[in-house]
Design a protein around this motif. Sequence first.
Motif, PDB file in Angstrom:
ATOM      1  N   PHE A   1       2.892 -19.357   2.091  1.00  0.00           N
ATOM      2  CA  PHE A   1       2.860 -18.380   3.182  1.00  0.00           C
ATOM      3  C   PHE A   1       2.769 -16.991   2.561  1.00  0.00           C
ATOM      4  N   CYS A   2       2.000 -16.144   3.181  1.00  0.00           N
ATOM      5  CA  CYS A   2       1.934 -14.747   2.738  1.00  0.00           C
ATOM      6  C   CYS A   2       1.884 -13.870   3.982  1.00  0.00           C
ATOM      7  N   LYS A   3       2.220 -12.624   3.783  1.00  0.00           N
ATOM      8  CA  LYS A   3       2.192 -11.671   4.882  1.00  0.00           C
ATOM      9  C   LYS A   3       0.899 -10.892   4.780  1.00  0.00           C
ATOM     10  N   SER A   4       0.189 -10.770   5.882  1.00  0.00           N
ATOM     11  CA  SER A   4      -1.074 -10.041   5.859  1.00  0.00           C
ATOM     12  C   SER A   4      -0.802  -8.540   5.822  1.00  0.00           C
ATOM     13  N   ASP A   5      -1.764  -7.805   5.310  1.00  0.00           N
ATOM     14  CA  ASP A   5      -1.643  -6.350   5.238  1.00  0.00           C
ATOM     15  C   ASP A   5      -2.028  -5.760   6.579  1.00  0.00           C
ATOM     16  N   ASP A   6      -1.898  -4.468   6.700  1.00  0.00           N
ATOM     17  CA  ASP A   6      -2.189  -3.763   7.947  1.00  0.00           C
ATOM     18  C   ASP A   6      -3.591  -3.163   7.901  1.00  0.00           C
ATOM     19  N   GLY A   7      -4.600  -4.005   7.747  1.00  0.00           N
ATOM     20  CA  GLY A   7      -5.983  -3.549   7.776  1.00  0.00           C
ATOM     21  C   GLY A   7      -6.457  -2.971   6.458  1.00  0.00           C
ATOM     22  N   ALA A   8      -7.747  -2.641   6.429  1.00  0.00           N
ATOM     23  CA  ALA A   8      -8.371  -2.066   5.234  1.00  0.00           C
ATOM     24  C   ALA A   8      -8.249  -0.551   5.254  1.00  0.00           C
ATOM     25  N   ARG A   9      -8.150   0.044   4.080  1.00  0.00           N
ATOM     26  CA  ARG A   9      -8.060   1.503   3.983  1.00  0.00           C
ATOM     27  C   ARG A   9      -8.410   1.950   2.580  1.00  0.00           C
ATOM     28  N   PHE A  10      -8.723   3.222   2.430  1.00  0.00           N
ATOM     29  CA  PHE A  10      -8.992   3.806   1.119  1.00  0.00           C
ATOM     30  C   PHE A  10      -7.649   4.093   0.440  1.00  0.00           C
ATOM     31  N   VAL A  11      -7.608   3.917  -0.859  1.00  0.00           N
ATOM     32  CA  VAL A  11      -6.381   4.191  -1.587  1.00  0.00           C
ATOM     33  C   VAL A  11      -6.517   5.466  -2.393  1.00  0.00           C
TER      34      VAL A  11
END
Length: 66
Positions: free
Chosen positions: A56-66
């Motif tokens: 199980f893993c937790k998904s991130d909150d969308g794509a973004r520039f770092v």
Amino acid sequence: MLTTDGIYGGRFSGAGFKGACIALVDPAKKESVEKEITEKYLERFPQYKDTFKVYFCKSDDGARFV
């Protein structure tokens, strides 16, 4: 996975390399999902009892520039 309560949807990935199933799961039901998927899979493919795993893993909150 289609009949497992707590799984919203899923897909196969990596076919040809023994593959993987990826699913969106209700976090409140992850223990029952793991139990049901493990039982059903190993009933059909008992030869993988030593290598089959559920992660199980937790998904991130969308794509973004770092």
